[in-house]
Motif scaffolding. Structure first.
Motif, PDB file in Angstrom:
ATOM      1  N   PRO A   1      39.759 -33.719 -29.778  1.00  8.53           N
ATOM      2  CA  PRO A   1      40.154 -32.683 -28.810  1.00  8.53           C
ATOM      3  C   PRO A   1      39.478 -31.328 -29.010  1.00  8.53           C
ATOM      4  O   PRO A   1      39.528 -30.484 -28.119  1.00  8.53           O
ATOM      5  CB  PRO A   1      41.673 -32.571 -29.010  1.00  8.53           C
ATOM      6  N   GLY A   2      38.825 -31.103 -30.162  1.00 12.22           N
ATOM      7  CA  GLY A   2      38.143 -29.837 -30.372  1.00 12.22           C
ATOM      8  C   GLY A   2      36.671 -29.863 -30.038  1.00 12.22           C
ATOM      9  O   GLY A   2      35.992 -28.832 -30.127  1.00 12.22           O
ATOM     10  N   ALA A   3      36.159 -31.018 -29.629  1.00 16.65           N
ATOM     11  CA  ALA A   3      34.714 -31.152 -29.404  1.00 16.65           C
ATOM     12  C   ALA A   3      34.306 -30.612 -28.035  1.00 16.65           C
ATOM     13  O   ALA A   3      34.937 -30.922 -27.023  1.00 16.65           O
ATOM     14  CB  ALA A   3      34.294 -32.612 -29.527  1.00 16.65           C
ATOM     15  N   GLU A   4      33.242 -29.811 -28.026  1.00 11.69           N
ATOM     16  CA  GLU A   4      32.628 -29.371 -26.779  1.00 11.69           C
ATOM     17  C   GLU A   4      31.695 -30.472 -26.291  1.00 11.69           C
ATOM     18  O   GLU A   4      31.043 -31.153 -27.090  1.00 11.69           O
ATOM     19  CB  GLU A   4      31.832 -28.086 -27.030  1.00 11.69           C
ATOM     20  N   VAL A   5      31.631 -30.665 -24.969  1.00 11.27           N
ATOM     21  CA  VAL A   5      30.766 -31.681 -24.370  1.00 11.27           C
ATOM     22  C   VAL A   5      29.603 -30.970 -23.690  1.00 11.27           C
ATOM     23  O   VAL A   5      29.815 -30.097 -22.836  1.00 11.27           O
ATOM     24  CB  VAL A   5      31.544 -32.538 -23.358  1.00 11.27           C
ATOM     25  N   VAL A   6      28.374 -31.328 -24.074  1.00  6.91           N
ATOM     26  CA  VAL A   6      27.175 -30.669 -23.543  1.00  6.91           C
ATOM     27  C   VAL A   6      26.381 -31.671 -22.707  1.00  6.91           C
ATOM     28  O   VAL A   6      26.111 -32.794 -23.148  1.00  6.91           O
ATOM     29  CB  VAL A   6      26.301 -30.100 -24.675  1.00  6.91           C
TER      30      VAL A   6
ATOM     31  N   ALA B   1      27.036 -32.324 -14.947  1.00  6.10           N
ATOM     32  CA  ALA B   1      28.312 -31.825 -15.466  1.00  6.10           C
ATOM     33  C   ALA B   1      29.492 -32.182 -14.574  1.00  6.10           C
ATOM     34  O   ALA B   1      30.551 -32.612 -15.045  1.00  6.10           O
ATOM     35  CB  ALA B   1      28.229 -30.309 -15.662  1.00  6.10           C
ATOM     36  N   ARG B   2      29.331 -32.020 -13.258  1.00  5.16           N
ATOM     37  CA  ARG B   2      30.476 -32.260 -12.365  1.00  5.16           C
ATOM     38  C   ARG B   2      30.915 -33.716 -12.397  1.00  5.16           C
ATOM     39  O   ARG B   2      32.092 -34.022 -12.162  1.00  5.16           O
ATOM     40  CB  ARG B   2      30.133 -31.831 -10.942  1.00  5.16           C
ATOM     41  N   HIS B   3      29.976 -34.627 -12.690  1.00  2.62           N
ATOM     42  CA  HIS B   3      30.330 -36.049 -12.719  1.00  2.62           C
ATOM     43  C   HIS B   3      31.146 -36.406 -13.957  1.00  2.62           C
ATOM     44  O   HIS B   3      31.901 -37.384 -13.934  1.00  2.62           O
ATOM     45  CB  HIS B   3      29.072 -36.907 -12.653  1.00  2.62           C
ATOM     46  N   LEU B   4      30.986 -35.645 -15.030  1.00  2.70           N
ATOM     47  CA  LEU B   4      31.827 -35.886 -16.202  1.00  2.70           C
ATOM     48  C   LEU B   4      33.231 -35.338 -15.975  1.00  2.70           C
ATOM     49  O   LEU B   4      34.215 -35.898 -16.464  1.00  2.70           O
ATOM     50  CB  LEU B   4      31.211 -35.247 -17.446  1.00  2.70           C
ATOM     51  N   ALA B   5      33.337 -34.252 -15.221  1.00  2.00           N
ATOM     52  CA  ALA B   5      34.652 -33.675 -14.925  1.00  2.00           C
ATOM     53  C   ALA B   5      35.392 -34.479 -13.853  1.00  2.00           C
ATOM     54  O   ALA B   5      36.616 -34.632 -13.917  1.00  2.00           O
ATOM     55  CB  ALA B   5      34.492 -32.229 -14.470  1.00  2.00           C
TER      56      ALA B   5
ATOM     57  N   LEU C   1      30.643 -54.373 -13.822  1.00  2.00           N
ATOM     58  CA  LEU C   1      30.799 -52.997 -14.303  1.00  2.00           C
ATOM     59  C   LEU C   1      31.818 -52.926 -15.434  1.00  2.00           C
ATOM     60  O   LEU C   1      31.592 -52.262 -16.448  1.00  2.00           O
ATOM     61  CB  LEU C   1      31.228 -52.091 -13.149  1.00  2.00           C
ATOM     62  N   ASP C   2      32.945 -53.617 -15.265  1.00  2.00           N
ATOM     63  CA  ASP C   2      34.015 -53.531 -16.255  1.00  2.00           C
ATOM     64  C   ASP C   2      33.586 -54.123 -17.591  1.00  2.00           C
ATOM     65  O   ASP C   2      33.925 -53.587 -18.646  1.00  2.00           O
ATOM     66  CB  ASP C   2      35.265 -54.249 -15.735  1.00  2.00           C
ATOM     67  N   THR C   3      32.831 -55.210 -17.548  1.00  2.00           N
ATOM     68  CA  THR C   3      32.368 -55.850 -18.778  1.00  2.00           C
ATOM     69  C   THR C   3      31.281 -55.034 -19.460  1.00  2.00           C
ATOM     70  O   THR C   3      31.294 -54.853 -20.686  1.00  2.00           O
ATOM     71  CB  THR C   3      31.822 -57.260 -18.474  1.00  2.00           C
ATOM     72  N   LEU C   4      30.337 -54.530 -18.670  1.00  2.00           N
ATOM     73  CA  LEU C   4      29.194 -53.826 -19.250  1.00  2.00           C
ATOM     74  C   LEU C   4      29.554 -52.430 -19.741  1.00  2.00           C
ATOM     75  O   LEU C   4      29.167 -52.034 -20.843  1.00  2.00           O
ATOM     76  CB  LEU C   4      28.068 -53.716 -18.222  1.00  2.00           C
ATOM     77  N   PHE C   5      30.295 -51.678 -18.921  1.00  2.00           N
ATOM     78  CA  PHE C   5      30.448 -50.251 -19.194  1.00  2.00           C
ATOM     79  C   PHE C   5      31.897 -49.775 -19.328  1.00  2.00           C
ATOM     80  O   PHE C   5      32.169 -48.847 -20.086  1.00  2.00           O
ATOM     81  CB  PHE C   5      29.789 -49.424 -18.086  1.00  2.00           C
ATOM     82  N   GLY C   6      32.812 -50.363 -18.564  1.00  2.00           N
ATOM     83  CA  GLY C   6      34.160 -49.824 -18.510  1.00  2.00           C
ATOM     84  C   GLY C   6      34.225 -48.610 -17.586  1.00  2.00           C
ATOM     85  O   GLY C   6      33.292 -48.331 -16.835  1.00  2.00           O
ATOM     86  N   GLU C   7      35.312 -47.893 -17.658  1.00  2.00           N
ATOM     87  CA  GLU C   7      35.590 -46.782 -16.730  1.00  2.00           C
ATOM     88  C   GLU C   7      35.351 -45.435 -17.406  1.00  2.00           C
ATOM     89  O   GLU C   7      35.945 -45.137 -18.448  1.00  2.00           O
ATOM     90  CB  GLU C   7      37.050 -46.863 -16.274  1.00  2.00           C
ATOM     91  N   LEU C   8      34.475 -44.626 -16.836  1.00  2.00           N
ATOM     92  CA  LEU C   8      34.273 -43.257 -17.312  1.00  2.00           C
ATOM     93  C   LEU C   8      35.488 -42.421 -16.952  1.00  2.00           C
ATOM     94  O   LEU C   8      35.802 -42.234 -15.766  1.00  2.00           O
ATOM     95  CB  LEU C   8      33.010 -42.662 -16.686  1.00  2.00           C
ATOM     96  N   LYS C   9      36.192 -41.918 -17.961  1.00  2.00           N
ATOM     97  CA  LYS C   9      37.378 -41.091 -17.732  1.00  2.00           C
ATOM     98  C   LYS C   9      36.969 -39.631 -17.591  1.00  2.00           C
ATOM     99  O   LYS C   9      35.985 -39.191 -18.197  1.00  2.00           O
ATOM    100  CB  LYS C   9      38.369 -41.256 -18.887  1.00  2.00           C
ATOM    101  N   PRO C  10      37.702 -38.846 -16.804  1.00  2.00           N
ATOM    102  CA  PRO C  10      37.333 -37.432 -16.630  1.00  2.00           C
ATOM    103  C   PRO C  10      37.533 -36.624 -17.907  1.00  2.00           C
ATOM    104  O   PRO C  10      38.411 -36.908 -18.721  1.00  2.00           O
ATOM    105  CB  PRO C  10      38.288 -36.951 -15.524  1.00  2.00           C
TER     106      PRO C  10
ATOM    107  N   ARG D   1      30.065 -27.858 -21.357  1.00  2.00           N
ATOM    108  CA  ARG D   1      29.064 -26.797 -21.274  1.00  2.00           C
ATOM    109  C   ARG D   1      27.804 -27.364 -20.655  1.00  2.00           C
ATOM    110  O   ARG D   1      27.220 -28.325 -21.168  1.00  2.00           O
ATOM    111  CB  ARG D   1      28.737 -26.201 -22.649  1.00  2.00           C
ATOM    112  N   ALA D   2      27.386 -26.779 -19.544  1.00  2.00           N
ATOM    113  CA  ALA D   2      26.200 -27.244 -18.830  1.00  2.00           C
ATOM    114  C   ALA D   2      24.979 -26.436 -19.274  1.00  2.00           C
ATOM    115  O   ALA D   2      25.052 -25.216 -19.428  1.00  2.00           O
ATOM    116  CB  ALA D   2      26.404 -27.098 -17.326  1.00  2.00           C
TER     117      ALA D   2
END
Length: 312
Positions: free
Chosen positions: A90-95, A101-105, A122-131, A138-139
């Motif tokens: 929870p303390g890590a900044e995401v760069v 950037a907007r797609h990660l949010a 998709l589910d087998t290869l990658f799973g779901e990208l959570k926001p 940080r962009a």
């Protein structure tokens, strides 16, 4: 799930972590820089997150210790696990580059597009990208700096061509350059370098410009997300550029003959397979099949065809 770890020390407090996309070994690598401010480069897929967490724990990085997570670009084999990892640390900044950037949010649009391409796979290869909470992202744009502590820096350089949101990352202490997919795919078992040209962003001239930018940085070593470290920097970047040109020329010939995608793929395979030990007669079929999942000829041809049609 199986969270057995494969960790390789690379020197300079850098550790390669096999992130095991879809259970495959030796296909997707993340890297932990165990500096004063620990930094994870390329967390891999959502399915990889428990494996990555186990590796960080083994390396002594707890939930409160990770300072930064950096992705070279937002394709799901690289960034699909960002939301999960952000929740675990929870303390890590995401760069990330500003164009991603907007797609990660808010990953809904990215996931819809990915499901159109991959369907149920998709589910087998990658799973779901959570926001990820936008306040933690940080962009960076053309260049950026990530503080690794103790005067050590990770410097980002916009390197589009494979993807418009791609950055390369240079470690000031080691001279390591994290190349993402901008220099293609390196296959350590055969020392092949193959292009990575998926739709919709591939552009030859832009990609070649990014390779020249990488060369101008004079890195000591290239760290591929697929897969591992390479010391022969100049030769490898030259080979990456050559392979891009060969594939684009082959696809252009197929396009000039008005071939449908499947016929174009067959023609390009016929022209390029002998260039790589992994696809020559007598090669290991399991190794070839593993990399076809990651870096299929159909995806490469489709990306180049899309670029040629766009320019036309």
């Amino acid at each position: 799930m199986d969270t057995r770890t494969t960790i390789r020390p690379l020197g300079g407090d850098v550790y390669e972590i096999d992130t095991r996309m879809a259970g495959y070994t030796g296909v997707t690598a993340g890297y932990l820089i165990l500096s004063d401010r620990p930094c994870l480069v390329e967390p891999g897929t959502a399915g990889s997150a428990p494996v990555v967490q186990a590796a960080l724990t083994e390396l002594g990085v707890g939930a409160a210790d990770l300072a930064t997570v950096v992705v070279t670009h937002i394709h799901l084999d690289h960034a699909g696990g960002v939301g999960d990892i952000a929740g675990m640390y929870p303390g890590a900044e995401v760069v990330v580059h500003e164009k991603g950037a907007r797609h990660l949010a808010a990953p809904e649009r990215l996931m819809r597009s990915a499901r159109m391409v991959y369907g149920d796979r998709l589910d087998t290869l990658f799973g779901e990208l959570k926001p990820t909470d936008a306040a933690r992202i940080r962009a960076v744009d053309d260049t950026g700096v990530i503080d690794l502590g103790g005067g050590r820096r990770l410097e980002s350089y916009h390197s589009p061509g494979h993807a418009k949101h791609h950055v390369g990352l240079m470690d000031s202490a080691t001279g390591d350059l994290y190349v993402g997919d901008a220099a293609g795919i390196y296959i350590p078992e055969t020392a092949d370098v193959r292009p990575a040209t998926p739709p919709p962003d591939f552009d030859l001239d832009t990609a070649l410009g990014s390779l020249r930018r990488f060369g101008s940085l004079q890195p000591q070593r290239l760290l591929f997300a697929h897969y591992g470290p390479v010391d022969e920097v100049t030769d490898t970047l030259d080979r990456s550029a050559e392979e891009l040109r060969v594939w684009v020329d082959a696809v252009r010939d197929a396009r000039d003959q008005d071939l449908e995608l499947d016929h174009a793929v067959a023609m390009v395979r016929d022209r390029t397979d002998e260039r790589y030990a992994i696809t020559r007669e007598g090669a290991d079929p399991e190794l070839a099949a593993k990399y076809e999942v990651l870096n299929g000829a159909e995806s490469n041809v489709a990306g180049i065809m899309h670029a040629l049609n766009r320019h036309a």
